[in-house]
Design a protein around this motif. Structure first.
Motif, mmCIF file in Angstrom:
data_model
loop_
_atom_site.group_PDB
_atom_site.id
_atom_site.type_symbol
_atom_site.label_atom_id
_atom_site.label_comp_id
_atom_site.label_asym_id
_atom_site.label_seq_id
_atom_site.Cartn_x
_atom_site.Cartn_y
_atom_site.Cartn_z
ATOM 1 N N MET A 1 0.673 -1.158 -0.054
ATOM 2 C CA MET A 1 -0.194 -0.036 0.001
ATOM 3 C C MET A 1 0.920 1.463 -0.093
ATOM 4 O O MET A 1 0.741 2.241 -0.750
ATOM 5 C CB MET A 1 -0.891 0.117 1.173
ATOM 6 C CG MET A 1 -1.871 1.100 1.271
ATOM 7 S SD MET A 1 -3.006 1.129 -0.181
ATOM 8 C CE MET A 1 -4.021 -0.373 0.414
ATOM 9 N N LEU A 2 1.932 1.353 0.710
ATOM 10 C CA LEU A 2 3.098 2.473 0.791
ATOM 11 C C LEU A 2 4.127 1.757 0.911
ATOM 12 O O LEU A 2 4.583 0.924 1.940
ATOM 13 C CB LEU A 2 2.532 3.252 2.219
ATOM 14 C CG LEU A 2 3.650 4.350 2.590
ATOM 15 C CD1 LEU A 2 3.811 5.170 1.441
ATOM 16 C CD2 LEU A 2 3.658 4.987 3.877
ATOM 17 N N ARG A 3 4.985 2.230 -0.083
ATOM 18 C CA ARG A 3 6.434 1.630 -0.327
ATOM 19 C C ARG A 3 7.335 2.591 -0.254
ATOM 20 O O ARG A 3 7.243 3.769 -1.036
ATOM 21 C CB ARG A 3 6.646 0.661 -1.445
ATOM 22 C CG ARG A 3 7.805 0.237 -1.584
ATOM 23 C CD ARG A 3 8.117 -0.743 -2.535
ATOM 24 N NE ARG A 3 7.002 -1.893 -2.620
ATOM 25 C CZ ARG A 3 7.511 -2.958 -1.906
ATOM 26 N NH1 ARG A 3 8.668 -3.233 -1.416
ATOM 27 N NH2 ARG A 3 6.739 -4.143 -1.864
ATOM 28 N N ILE A 4 8.146 2.925 0.880
ATOM 29 C CA ILE A 4 9.191 4.086 0.716
ATOM 30 C C ILE A 4 10.507 3.385 0.697
ATOM 31 O O ILE A 4 10.976 2.489 1.143
ATOM 32 C CB ILE A 4 9.174 4.813 2.290
ATOM 33 C CG1 ILE A 4 7.944 5.312 2.362
ATOM 34 C CG2 ILE A 4 10.246 5.668 2.195
ATOM 35 C CD1 ILE A 4 7.659 5.982 3.908
ATOM 36 N N GLU A 5 11.168 3.641 -0.373
ATOM 37 C CA GLU A 5 12.453 3.291 -1.074
ATOM 38 C C GLU A 5 13.492 4.187 -0.868
ATOM 39 O O GLU A 5 13.570 5.271 -1.800
ATOM 40 C CB GLU A 5 12.378 2.618 -2.213
ATOM 41 C CG GLU A 5 11.316 1.509 -2.222
ATOM 42 C CD GLU A 5 11.286 0.774 -3.917
ATOM 43 O OE1 GLU A 5 11.660 1.381 -4.764
ATOM 44 O OE2 GLU A 5 10.530 -0.287 -3.750
ATOM 45 N N HIS A 6 14.619 4.039 0.074
ATOM 46 C CA HIS A 6 15.840 4.985 -0.010
ATOM 47 C C HIS A 6 15.428 6.292 -0.046
ATOM 48 O O HIS A 6 16.032 7.018 -0.660
ATOM 49 C CB HIS A 6 16.923 4.425 -1.232
ATOM 50 C CG HIS A 6 17.081 2.896 -1.367
ATOM 51 N ND1 HIS A 6 17.906 2.438 -0.298
ATOM 52 C CD2 HIS A 6 16.572 2.025 -2.018
ATOM 53 C CE1 HIS A 6 17.857 1.042 -0.660
ATOM 54 N NE2 HIS A 6 17.201 0.890 -1.664
ATOM 55 N N LEU A 7 14.457 6.546 0.874
ATOM 56 C CA LEU A 7 14.189 7.992 1.029
ATOM 57 C C LEU A 7 15.036 9.053 1.699
ATOM 58 O O LEU A 7 15.585 8.539 2.837
ATOM 59 C CB LEU A 7 12.564 8.161 1.779
ATOM 60 C CG LEU A 7 12.399 9.589 2.014
ATOM 61 C CD1 LEU A 7 12.015 10.498 0.871
ATOM 62 C CD2 LEU A 7 11.224 9.689 3.020
ATOM 63 N N THR A 8 15.443 9.966 0.869
ATOM 64 C CA THR A 8 16.495 10.913 1.789
ATOM 65 C C THR A 8 16.351 12.400 1.524
ATOM 66 O O THR A 8 15.653 12.704 0.658
ATOM 67 C CB THR A 8 17.898 10.636 0.942
ATOM 68 O OG1 THR A 8 18.460 9.481 1.159
ATOM 69 C CG2 THR A 8 19.057 11.729 1.764
ATOM 70 N N LYS A 9 16.328 13.158 2.471
ATOM 71 C CA LYS A 9 15.660 14.439 2.752
ATOM 72 C C LYS A 9 16.665 15.359 3.461
ATOM 73 O O LYS A 9 17.091 15.162 4.396
ATOM 74 C CB LYS A 9 14.176 14.677 3.169
ATOM 75 C CG LYS A 9 13.691 16.017 3.285
ATOM 76 C CD LYS A 9 13.788 16.556 2.080
ATOM 77 C CE LYS A 9 13.276 18.313 2.354
ATOM 78 N NZ LYS A 9 13.161 19.125 0.838
ATOM 79 N N THR A 10 17.164 16.492 2.922
ATOM 80 C CA THR A 10 18.295 17.421 3.671
ATOM 81 C C THR A 10 17.523 18.625 3.850
ATOM 82 O O THR A 10 17.025 19.241 2.868
ATOM 83 C CB THR A 10 19.588 17.194 2.981
ATOM 84 O OG1 THR A 10 19.261 18.001 1.677
ATOM 85 C CG2 THR A 10 20.073 16.142 2.919
ATOM 86 N N PHE A 11 17.932 19.325 4.800
ATOM 87 C CA PHE A 11 17.663 20.806 5.016
ATOM 88 C C PHE A 11 18.951 21.394 4.926
ATOM 89 O O PHE A 11 19.437 21.568 6.014
ATOM 90 C CB PHE A 11 16.672 21.078 5.947
ATOM 91 C CG PHE A 11 15.337 20.357 5.914
ATOM 92 C CD1 PHE A 11 14.293 21.035 5.142
ATOM 93 C CD2 PHE A 11 14.988 19.163 6.576
ATOM 94 C CE1 PHE A 11 13.094 20.550 5.194
ATOM 95 C CE2 PHE A 11 13.656 18.528 6.337
ATOM 96 C CZ PHE A 11 12.806 19.422 5.560
ATOM 97 N N GLY A 12 19.442 22.214 3.893
ATOM 98 C CA GLY A 12 20.815 22.644 4.180
ATOM 99 C C GLY A 12 21.944 21.405 4.221
ATOM 100 O O GLY A 12 21.892 20.409 3.542
#
Length: 236
Positions: A1-12
């Motif tokens: 239903m929900l698949r998150i794959e190698h999620l990367t998030k940066t702030f600065g």
């Protein structure tokens, strides 16, 4: 239903979410645990398409949130930690607005509003402006609006904050009902006792990194979830 794959998030220079992969299957209530600033809200906001991310991919029912965000959003609902509702509207106008957005037919919406507002004892307050609502009443209205179009997936950020014990009990029942119909729930919480009793699976995140995930039994073993969480938090 929900698949998150190698999620990367940066702030600065800050890495808020670091190579995170999770899979929430139909029928599952999946808890998301971590200290303040661990990356939970960033993950949830990315998963519902209201925040961009730097790397990885997120799929809702097999559809990419990047390539077809509208198709994804039709299948889901999101309750943030502090729902911003249109306070100039009355409760009933807000619910009808949400129903219009998702194309819920009149007869269906009326039945669902009557059902959910009745459960939360909010029926007599729907004619009042949302600006007159208490925090708990606003939270109840946000919950009703999330369930109104019968989504396949609901994501929630600290949904039990501000709810009285009866409303919290009702929400837990609604979460299980949705999953019994083949839907899925992914939610963050600091109320570890609730997560331990309610969730089928749980993920623990620390400084943006996934440090443990799996069924409740796999994650906590013979200990309580609280004990496991505090032990993992204390590790260098």
């Amino acid at each position: 239903m929900l698949r998150i794959e190698h999620l990367t998030k940066t702030f600065g220079e800050k890495v808020a979410v670091d190579d995170l992969s999770l899979h929430i299957a139909p029928g599952e209530i999946y808890g998301f645990i971590g200290h303040n600033g661990a990356g939970k809200t960033t993950t949830l906001r990315s998963a519902v398409g209201i925040q961009s991310f730097d790397a990885g991919e997120i799929y809702i029912g097999g559809t990419s949130i990047k390539t077809d965000p509208l198709a994804c959003k039709r299948q889901l609902a999101y309750i943030p930690d502090n729902p911003d509702l249109y306070e100039f509207m009355s409760g009933i106008k807000y619910l009808n607005f949400i129903a219009d957005v998702f194309g819920v037919p009149s007869e269906v919406r009326e039945a669902r509003i009557a059902d959910y507002a009745g459960r939360f004892e909010l029926t007599s307050d729907l004619a009042q402006p949302i600006s007159a609502y208490s925090h708990g009443m606003k939270q109840k209205l946000a919950i009703i609006s999330a369930w109104l179009h019968d989504p396949k997936l609901i994501l929630m950020d600290e949904p039990f904050v501000g709810l009285d014990p009866k409303a919290a009990f009702l929400l837990k029942g609604m979460m299980r009902e949705l999953c019994d119909r083949g839907g899925a729930i992914f939610f963050s919480t600091h109320v570890l006792e609730v997560a331990e009793k309610l969730c089928d699976k749980v993920a623990i995140i620390k400084q943006g990194k996934l440090i443990r995930s799996g069924t409740m039994e796999e994650v906590k073993g013979d200990e309580s979830l609280e004990e496991v969480f505090l032990e993992l938090e204390a590790e260098e």
